[in-house]
Write an enzyme that holds these catalytic residues in place. Sequence first.
Site, PDB file in Angstrom:
ATOM      1  N   HIS A 277       0.858  -1.182   0.000  1.00  0.00           N
ATOM      2  CA  HIS A 277       0.000   0.000   0.000  1.00  0.00           C
ATOM      3  C   HIS A 277       0.897   1.236   0.000  1.00  0.00           C
ATOM      4  O   HIS A 277       2.058   1.187   0.416  1.00  0.00           O
ATOM      5  CB  HIS A 277      -0.902   0.014   1.232  1.00  0.00           C
ATOM      6  CG  HIS A 277      -1.997  -0.993   1.165  1.00  0.00           C
ATOM      7  ND1 HIS A 277      -3.079  -0.963   2.018  1.00  0.00           N
ATOM      8  CD2 HIS A 277      -2.205  -2.073   0.367  1.00  0.00           C
ATOM      9  CE1 HIS A 277      -3.899  -1.967   1.743  1.00  0.00           C
ATOM     10  NE2 HIS A 277      -3.376  -2.652   0.740  1.00  0.00           N
TER      11      HIS A 277
ATOM     12  N   GLU B 214       1.072   3.849   1.878  1.00  0.00           N
ATOM     13  CA  GLU B 214       1.637   4.206   3.176  1.00  0.00           C
ATOM     14  C   GLU B 214       2.859   3.356   3.498  1.00  0.00           C
ATOM     15  O   GLU B 214       3.890   3.866   3.941  1.00  0.00           O
ATOM     16  CB  GLU B 214       0.597   4.002   4.297  1.00  0.00           C
ATOM     17  CG  GLU B 214      -0.662   4.811   4.146  1.00  0.00           C
ATOM     18  CD  GLU B 214      -1.800   4.068   3.461  1.00  0.00           C
ATOM     19  OE1 GLU B 214      -2.956   4.261   3.882  1.00  0.00           O
ATOM     20  OE2 GLU B 214      -1.532   3.314   2.500  1.00  0.00           O
TER      21      GLU B 214
ATOM     22  N   CYS C  58      -6.041   1.781   6.007  1.00  0.00           N
ATOM     23  CA  CYS C  58      -6.725   0.542   6.386  1.00  0.00           C
ATOM     24  C   CYS C  58      -6.124   0.048   7.711  1.00  0.00           C
ATOM     25  O   CYS C  58      -5.169   0.631   8.235  1.00  0.00           O
ATOM     26  CB  CYS C  58      -6.544  -0.511   5.292  1.00  0.00           C
ATOM     27  SG  CYS C  58      -4.846  -1.135   5.151  1.00  0.00           S
TER      28      CYS C  58
ATOM     29  N   CYS D  45      -2.306  -0.748   7.478  1.00  0.00           N
ATOM     30  CA  CYS D  45      -1.480   0.459   7.444  1.00  0.00           C
ATOM     31  C   CYS D  45      -1.526   1.199   8.777  1.00  0.00           C
ATOM     32  O   CYS D  45      -0.501   1.701   9.244  1.00  0.00           O
ATOM     33  CB  CYS D  45      -1.913   1.356   6.296  1.00  0.00           C
ATOM     34  SG  CYS D  45      -1.565   0.621   4.676  1.00  0.00           S
TER      35      CYS D  45
END
Length: 187
Positions: free
Chosen positions: A81, A83, A111, A114
């Site tokens: 992801h 992040e 999410c 993360c």
Amino acid sequence: MIGAGRGFDGGPARGGHDVSDDESGEQASQFERAMMRLAIDQAHKAWAVGEVPVGAVLVRGAAVIAAGYNRPIGTHDPTAHAELCAMRAASALLANYRLVDCDLYVTLEPCAMCAGAILHARLRRVVYGARDPKTGAAGSVVDLFAETRLNHHTEVTGGVLADECGALLSTFFAERRAAAPMRGRSP
């Protein structure tokens, strides 16, 4: 049009940390908007390679030290992801898995995966654009950042350039849905 305090799907969002919902009417600073625009630039990179357009930049003081965008499809890595890509780059640069005194700007509410990494890295603050009504872990679905039993607490600000961030995602998914009937058809 998607307003701050709304999910990227345009629906109402629950909970969270929107600057636009602040009782004082406080708005995002010029610096916060500039950093979010850099994260939006990263999101465009994700879109260009067929990934969901989410981007992130990691800042220490006034300096951007790392950036990342969604890459789980291309890297065959469900943890890639935006992040985490930015945090990995920053950790390598700083030679430390703790990112104390660093702030993360990301176009979509983190999410749970993360959010957990953000807390473990001891980030000072996370600033996000659009809410994620399906997997958001900063108030839309759950709020891991508000969990008092955890040993670190990261400050959260949401809704910075939410309209732009949300529109990017909405347009991406609308185009994907429009193209879906064409996939699988023979010419």
